[in-house]
Design a protein around this motif. Structure first.
Motif, PDB file in Angstrom:
ATOM      1  N   PRO A 185      16.949 -44.515  83.002  1.00  0.00           N
ATOM      2  CA  PRO A 185      15.568 -44.044  83.235  1.00  0.00           C
ATOM      3  C   PRO A 185      15.341 -42.572  82.872  1.00  0.00           C
ATOM      4  N   ALA A 186      16.419 -41.834  82.632  1.00  0.00           N
ATOM      5  CA  ALA A 186      16.261 -40.387  82.382  1.00  0.00           C
ATOM      6  C   ALA A 186      15.607 -40.170  81.014  1.00  0.00           C
ATOM      7  N   ARG A 187      14.759 -39.149  80.971  1.00  0.00           N
ATOM      8  CA  ARG A 187      14.067 -38.847  79.710  1.00  0.00           C
ATOM      9  C   ARG A 187      14.361 -37.423  79.239  1.00  0.00           C
ATOM     10  N   ARG A 188      14.970 -36.617  80.086  1.00  0.00           N
ATOM     11  CA  ARG A 188      15.241 -35.216  79.686  1.00  0.00           C
ATOM     12  C   ARG A 188      16.694 -34.906  80.042  1.00  0.00           C
ATOM     13  N   ILE A 189      17.598 -35.536  79.300  1.00  0.00           N
ATOM     14  CA  ILE A 189      19.030 -35.406  79.605  1.00  0.00           C
ATOM     15  C   ILE A 189      19.576 -34.142  78.942  1.00  0.00           C
ATOM     16  N   VAL A 190      20.405 -33.416  79.692  1.00  0.00           N
ATOM     17  CA  VAL A 190      21.126 -32.271  79.121  1.00  0.00           C
ATOM     18  C   VAL A 190      22.609 -32.487  79.408  1.00  0.00           C
ATOM     19  N   ALA A 191      23.433 -32.304  78.392  1.00  0.00           N
ATOM     20  CA  ALA A 191      24.890 -32.436  78.572  1.00  0.00           C
ATOM     21  C   ALA A 191      25.474 -31.053  78.843  1.00  0.00           C
ATOM     22  N   PHE A 192      26.484 -31.021  79.687  1.00  0.00           N
ATOM     23  CA  PHE A 192      27.228 -29.785  79.988  1.00  0.00           C
ATOM     24  C   PHE A 192      28.690 -30.118  79.735  1.00  0.00           C
ATOM     25  N   THR A 193      29.280 -29.502  78.701  1.00  0.00           N
ATOM     26  CA  THR A 193      30.632 -29.940  78.320  1.00  0.00           C
ATOM     27  C   THR A 193      31.660 -28.821  78.457  1.00  0.00           C
ATOM     28  N   LEU A 202      18.334 -35.139  84.194  1.00  0.00           N
ATOM     29  CA  LEU A 202      19.715 -35.581  84.430  1.00  0.00           C
ATOM     30  C   LEU A 202      20.677 -34.656  83.679  1.00  0.00           C
ATOM     31  N   MET A 203      21.673 -34.182  84.409  1.00  0.00           N
ATOM     32  CA  MET A 203      22.723 -33.375  83.755  1.00  0.00           C
ATOM     33  C   MET A 203      23.990 -34.225  83.700  1.00  0.00           C
ATOM     34  N   LEU A 204      24.515 -34.331  82.457  1.00  0.00           N
ATOM     35  CA  LEU A 204      25.702 -35.152  82.197  1.00  0.00           C
ATOM     36  C   LEU A 204      26.865 -34.203  81.938  1.00  0.00           C
ATOM     37  N   LEU A 237      22.879 -39.986  70.988  1.00  0.00           N
ATOM     38  CA  LEU A 237      21.858 -39.944  72.053  1.00  0.00           C
ATOM     39  C   LEU A 237      20.778 -38.923  71.697  1.00  0.00           C
ATOM     40  N   GLN A 238      21.184 -37.803  71.074  1.00  0.00           N
ATOM     41  CA  GLN A 238      20.159 -36.811  70.701  1.00  0.00           C
ATOM     42  C   GLN A 238      19.288 -37.348  69.572  1.00  0.00           C
ATOM     43  N   ARG A 239      19.916 -38.017  68.589  1.00  0.00           N
ATOM     44  CA  ARG A 239      19.129 -38.573  67.466  1.00  0.00           C
ATOM     45  C   ARG A 239      18.129 -39.600  67.970  1.00  0.00           C
ATOM     46  N   ALA A 240      18.490 -40.298  69.044  1.00  0.00           N
ATOM     47  CA  ALA A 240      17.590 -41.332  69.600  1.00  0.00           C
ATOM     48  C   ALA A 240      16.547 -40.703  70.519  1.00  0.00           C
ATOM     49  N   GLY A 241      16.588 -39.364  70.677  1.00  0.00           N
ATOM     50  CA  GLY A 241      15.576 -38.681  71.492  1.00  0.00           C
ATOM     51  C   GLY A 241      15.879 -38.701  72.982  1.00  0.00           C
ATOM     52  N   LEU A 242      17.096 -39.136  73.366  1.00  0.00           N
ATOM     53  CA  LEU A 242      17.412 -39.218  74.806  1.00  0.00           C
ATOM     54  C   LEU A 242      18.047 -37.930  75.325  1.00  0.00           C
ATOM     55  N   LEU A 243      18.755 -37.205  74.443  1.00  0.00           N
ATOM     56  CA  LEU A 243      19.486 -36.006  74.877  1.00  0.00           C
ATOM     57  C   LEU A 243      18.758 -34.784  74.326  1.00  0.00           C
TER      58      LEU A 243
END
Ligand code: APR
Ligand code: ZN
Length: 265
Positions: free
Chosen positions: A21-29, A195-197, A96-102
């Motif tokens: 359901p998340a629409r504004r995901i940010v990854a922290f690596t 959502l932070m991943l 995920l970024q190309r699909a607009g999710l990340l």
């Protein structure tokens, strides 16, 4: 409190349920997303800091032998880092970024593998700088790493041609503050995400490790994919004890289905 703590097996299904359901995901690596590319992490088993003490800025500045050793090591090691390829974990995030999710990737890594995997450069916030640029510690002039690498044959201890100051990779040493712009953009991204991943970080180094806490404080859900426990586990909605490459590929496959076949990085 996190659910999906199913022993050692990755709780990918729980992760997918949280992320879908998340629409504004940010990854922290952290370094753990690059170990499957052959780059050792710092605090995992066999990590870099197990073998040698982390470098400090004052030690590097005050001690010419430390600088000489640094450039001997770098002359030998940089070509391997330069040629290292992203792994399935990096590729899955780029899908995920190309699909607009990340939206963006906040990284503590200096290896440039997120950009190499296709994450847009202006949405990669390198909190600890980059190994692919060399910078003067005094006047902050910068050069592409390759340009300095080519000089090491004849100049084993390169100095700044602008001011004569000591040169080093543009990475953040213990005792140095993080670069302003990436930090500001990372905090803004943490405040804006839903959502932070977190992937492959021990979350022990401050102030970087505060970023996921900022995201949670602004109402975001938190997912942690990491081999080992972290100090933020209690804040997480889901924890997956699995390998970044496999878990992120399964996550991207589940969210993107066939329209972006796995590994089409
Ligand atoms: N999949 C999932 N987790 C992994 C994997 C993997 N393939 N490989 C390693 N890990 C986990 C380890 O269990 C460890 O907890 O990744 C984490 C890496 O933690 P660190 O080695 O502490 O790296 P990081 O969190 O990025 O360190 C932060 O410390 O030394 C400084 O500047 C350096 O940016 C670095 C910062
Ligand atoms: Zn200089």
């Amino acid at each position: 409190m996190a659910d999906g703590l199913e022993g050692q097996g990755p709780a990918v299904a729980t992760l997918v349920t949280l992320v879908r359901p998340a629409r504004r995901i940010v990854a922290f690596t952290g370094a753990g997303i690059s170990t499957e590319s052959g780059i050792p992490d710092y605090r995992g088993p066999g990590g870099v800091w197990e073998r040698n003490a982390p470098p400090t800025l004052s030690d590097f500045r005050d001690n010419p032998e430390t600088r000489r050793q640094y450039w001997r090591d770098r002359r030998r090691n940089y070509p391997t880092l330069r040629d290292t390829q992203p792994n399935a974990g990096h590729v899955a995030l780029a899908r995920l970024q190309r699909a607009g999710l990340l939206r963006s990737v906040i990284t503590q890594n200096i290896d440039g593998l997120h950009q190499k995997s296709g994450i847009a450069g202006d949405t990669t916030f390198e909190l600890h700088g980059t190994a692919h640029v060399v910078r003067c510690l005094d006047c902050r002039a910068t050069w592409p790493a390759e340009q300095i690498q080519a000089k090491l044959e004849t100049e084993p201890l390169p100095i700044c041609e602008v001011c004569g100051g000591p040169l080093r990779a543009a990475t953040v040493l213990f005792g140095e503050s993080m670069p302003e712009t990436p930090l500001r953009r990372a905090i803004a991204a943490a405040n804006a995400c839903d959502l932070m991943l977190v992937v492959g970080s021990s979350l022990v180094v401050q102030p970087a490790a505060r970023i996921p806490e900022i995201a949670v404080a602004s109402g975001a859900r938190l997912a942690i994919v990491n081999h080992d426990p972290t100090p933020l586990d209690d804040l997480a909605d889901v924890i997956v004890r699995g390998s970044a490459g496999q878990v992120l590929t399964e996550l991207a496959d589940a969210l993107l289905g066939d329209d972006q076949a796995a590994g089409s990085g």
